[in-house]
Design an enzyme around this catalytic site. Structure first.
Site, short mmCIF file in Angstrom:
data_model
loop_
_atom_site.label_atom_id
_atom_site.label_comp_id
_atom_site.label_asym_id
_atom_site.label_seq_id
_atom_site.Cartn_x
_atom_site.Cartn_y
_atom_site.Cartn_z
N LEU A 103 35.22 16.25 -9.07
CA LEU A 103 35.78 17.47 -8.46
C LEU A 103 35.86 18.50 -9.57
O LEU A 103 36.16 18.16 -10.72
CB LEU A 103 37.17 17.20 -7.89
CG LEU A 103 37.24 16.29 -6.65
CD1 LEU A 103 38.69 16.08 -6.22
CD2 LEU A 103 36.42 16.87 -5.49
N ASP A 104 35.60 19.77 -9.22
CA ASP A 104 35.71 20.83 -10.23
C ASP A 104 37.14 20.91 -10.75
O ASP A 104 38.08 20.44 -10.10
CB ASP A 104 35.36 22.20 -9.60
CG ASP A 104 33.91 22.25 -9.17
OD1 ASP A 104 33.10 21.45 -9.67
OD2 ASP A 104 33.60 23.11 -8.30
N ARG A 105 37.28 21.60 -11.85
CA ARG A 105 38.61 21.70 -12.48
C ARG A 105 39.63 22.30 -11.52
O ARG A 105 40.78 21.87 -11.45
CB ARG A 105 38.48 22.57 -13.74
CG ARG A 105 39.71 22.60 -14.56
CD ARG A 105 39.43 23.13 -15.96
NE ARG A 105 40.68 23.39 -16.62
CZ ARG A 105 41.01 24.53 -17.19
NH1 ARG A 105 40.15 25.53 -17.23
NH2 ARG A 105 42.18 24.68 -17.77
N HIS A 186 28.82 22.13 -7.83
CA HIS A 186 29.53 23.23 -7.15
C HIS A 186 29.01 23.44 -5.71
O HIS A 186 28.89 24.58 -5.25
CB HIS A 186 29.35 24.55 -7.91
CG HIS A 186 29.98 24.57 -9.27
ND1 HIS A 186 31.09 23.84 -9.60
CD2 HIS A 186 29.64 25.27 -10.38
CE1 HIS A 186 31.41 24.08 -10.86
NE2 HIS A 186 30.55 24.92 -11.36
N LYS A 189 31.09 25.53 -3.06
CA LYS A 189 31.21 26.95 -3.48
C LYS A 189 29.87 27.66 -3.33
O LYS A 189 29.80 28.81 -2.88
CB LYS A 189 31.68 27.02 -4.93
CG LYS A 189 33.12 26.55 -5.11
CD LYS A 189 33.49 26.47 -6.57
CE LYS A 189 34.87 25.86 -6.72
NZ LYS A 189 35.13 25.38 -8.08
#
Ligand code: URA
Length: 242
Positions: A103-105, A186, A189
């Site tokens: 998972l992204d930050r 990503h 997004k």
């Protein structure tokens, strides 16, 4: 397998800690005290082993769910930022637990961790088509049915990049739920950017049959229960005994 190895793999402590339990007479096998850490017999892990009278549940592998908070990198180590491993008790890190996918930050929500490399590989491989569901808050125009259709037929970013069919559910003017069965960089997004919306908040709530436990606060972790573990193994056609 040796008794001390079974106890250490069950999460009771390090090898030297569990040897202490055994030598001090706190371990019984089928009701009989055993004081030899190297004790071994066929299918020992299937016998009733107790520590101070409490049954020890043997799991060769460990599986954890985390409600990931924002701000942490999904990695074992990072030179600049804190990683999700800072929330994982050392006993599981020592047993080689790793996150399943990333998972992204700034993304929050369900992160699965496992010591089983085969399970990890299958759950992340596009070949097994595991659906992952995200709750999204976005900016831009409200979503339309045509966006749902574009996602459903498979969004094309460029001739070289196409996303597989995804399920988009419009919740209200600013929020939606999206299920995807791949995990490109990503991805959510970028899919939203392709339809001129910007993801402001991203929260994962599901990986295949595994749902984020609502009672887990951000930053909390718990072990998966037996039915969650079986459902995950079944999903990727493993038995857990492989
Ligand atoms: N898609 C993203 O863009 N970010 C994530 O963290 C997960 C899926």
């Amino acid at each position: 397998m040796r008794l001390d190895k079974i106890l250490a793999q069950s999460g009771l402590g390090s090898r030297s800690e569990v040897r202490q339990f055994i030598r001090s007479g706190q371990i019984t096998i089928n009701g009989l005290t055993v004081r030899d850490p190297g004790y071994s017999e066929e299918n020992l892990e299937q016998q009733t082993i107790c520590l101070a009278g409490n049954p020890v549940l043997y799991h060769r592998h460990k599986h954890l769910m985390m409600n990931k908070p924002a701000g942490l990198i999904t990695a074992h180590q990072d030179n600049r930022h804190e990683t999700i491993m800072s929330l994982v008790p050392e006993i599981w890190i020592n047993r080689g637990i790793s996150p399943v996918g990333r998972l992204d930050r700034d993304t929050t929500g369900l992160l699965l961790l496992t010591t089983d490399g085969v399970l990890n590989h299958r759950l992340t491989s596009p070949r097994w088509e595991i659906w992952k569901t995200y709750q999204i808050v976005f900016s831009g125009e409200p979503l339309q049915e045509c966006d749902v259709t574009r996602f459903k037929t498979g969004l094309t970013l460029s001739p070289a990049e196409q996303f597989r069919p995804a399920r988009l559910t419009i919740i209200d003017n600013q929020s939606a739920e999206l299920s995807i069965k791949e995990g490109k960089f990503h991805q959510v997004k970028r899919m939203f950017r392709a339809i001129n919306r910007t993801v402001i908040q991203l929260h994962r709530i599901r990986i295949g049959p595994l749902k984020l436990d609502d009672s887990l606060e951000e930053g909390q972790i718990r072990e998966l229960d037996d039915s969650e573990i079986s459902a995950l193994y079944e999903q990727v056609q493993l038995t857990g005994q492989d």
